[in-house]
Design a protein around this motif. Sequence first.
Motif, mmCIF file in Angstrom:
data_model
loop_
_atom_site.group_PDB
_atom_site.id
_atom_site.type_symbol
_atom_site.label_atom_id
_atom_site.label_comp_id
_atom_site.label_asym_id
_atom_site.label_seq_id
_atom_site.Cartn_x
_atom_site.Cartn_y
_atom_site.Cartn_z
ATOM 1 N N ALA A 107 0.861 -1.119 0.073
ATOM 2 C CA ALA A 107 -0.039 0.064 -0.057
ATOM 3 C C ALA A 107 0.783 1.244 0.222
ATOM 4 N N PRO A 108 0.200 2.109 -0.525
ATOM 5 C CA PRO A 108 1.085 3.561 -0.635
ATOM 6 C C PRO A 108 1.452 4.167 0.831
ATOM 7 N N GLU A 109 0.783 4.052 1.690
ATOM 8 C CA GLU A 109 0.995 4.407 2.767
ATOM 9 C C GLU A 109 1.986 3.722 3.709
ATOM 10 N N ASP A 113 5.545 5.244 5.098
ATOM 11 C CA ASP A 113 5.970 5.014 6.521
ATOM 12 C C ASP A 113 7.191 4.391 6.558
ATOM 13 N N SER A 114 7.541 3.627 5.536
ATOM 14 C CA SER A 114 8.609 2.599 5.336
ATOM 15 C C SER A 114 9.928 3.518 5.259
ATOM 16 N N VAL A 115 9.952 4.567 4.410
ATOM 17 C CA VAL A 115 10.817 5.304 4.055
ATOM 18 C C VAL A 115 11.099 6.442 5.387
ATOM 19 N N LEU A 125 11.205 -5.200 6.643
ATOM 20 C CA LEU A 125 10.847 -6.337 5.551
ATOM 21 C C LEU A 125 9.610 -6.280 5.226
ATOM 22 N N ALA A 126 9.268 -6.315 4.061
ATOM 23 C CA ALA A 126 7.777 -6.828 3.554
ATOM 24 C C ALA A 126 7.195 -8.243 4.185
ATOM 25 N N LEU A 174 1.820 -10.759 8.757
ATOM 26 C CA LEU A 174 0.995 -9.857 8.301
ATOM 27 C C LEU A 174 1.343 -8.635 8.290
ATOM 28 N N SER A 175 1.111 -7.545 7.320
ATOM 29 C CA SER A 175 1.378 -6.126 7.459
ATOM 30 C C SER A 175 0.345 -5.556 8.252
#
Length: 234
Positions: A107-109, A113-115, A125-126, A174-175
């Motif tokens: 997802a874009p959000e 958040d990851s950056v 890690l995804a 899970l994300s």
Amino acid sequence: MIRVLVVDDQTLVRAGVGLLLRTAGGFEVVGEAGNGHDAVRFAERLRPDVILMDLRMPRMDGIEATRRILDRQPSARVLVLTTFADDVNVYGALGAGAIGYLVKDGAPEELIDSVRRAARGETLLAPPVLARVLRRALAAHDRDRRPHPDPRVAGLRLLSPREREVLALVGAGLSNAEIGVRLHLGVTTVKTHVSAAMEKLELRNRVQAAVLAHRLGLVDDDFNPLPGASGNSP
């Protein structure tokens, strides 16, 4: 402002990621590169806070580019953003020193958040990548199948039933968005529970949380949360 270098061989992807970051606010896209060779040059010249790195590119792939960038700038933070999550790419990128590994179907959000988290030095890690890494790490560590006591097991009693349930789902790979769907919670609420659990257990990042969930028996061998994961006793 978090200064970002976007590296991808597809012009449309670079433009899309750049627009997403600029729209989110708090980011400055200081440069774009279409191959690993240019990524190394631009990283050295621009000194970005975070380098979003694709892997399969002409002239030089992302793994070699990551290795060269970190050889010259050990404090650089390279965050992989790619379509591929196979063993060769995952372990190649992490072995080269990437701080995180994301896949492009997120997802874009979550990318935004990851950056931000990468800029703070957090390992990311995804979910499918996390599951792959955990399987290999746990297989290597627990070949004898005997439990390995963890000093933080006592801290598990400090968690609320919901925090414990969320920890089990983190361990299942899970994300935050997927946890929210599973538990019928908003993403912000899930983040609050994850942060609270990590603070109580003195964990630095999501990878440590997932490993601990497995070590404490909250997740089965097929990466499913166990029925008692939301109970009150370890």
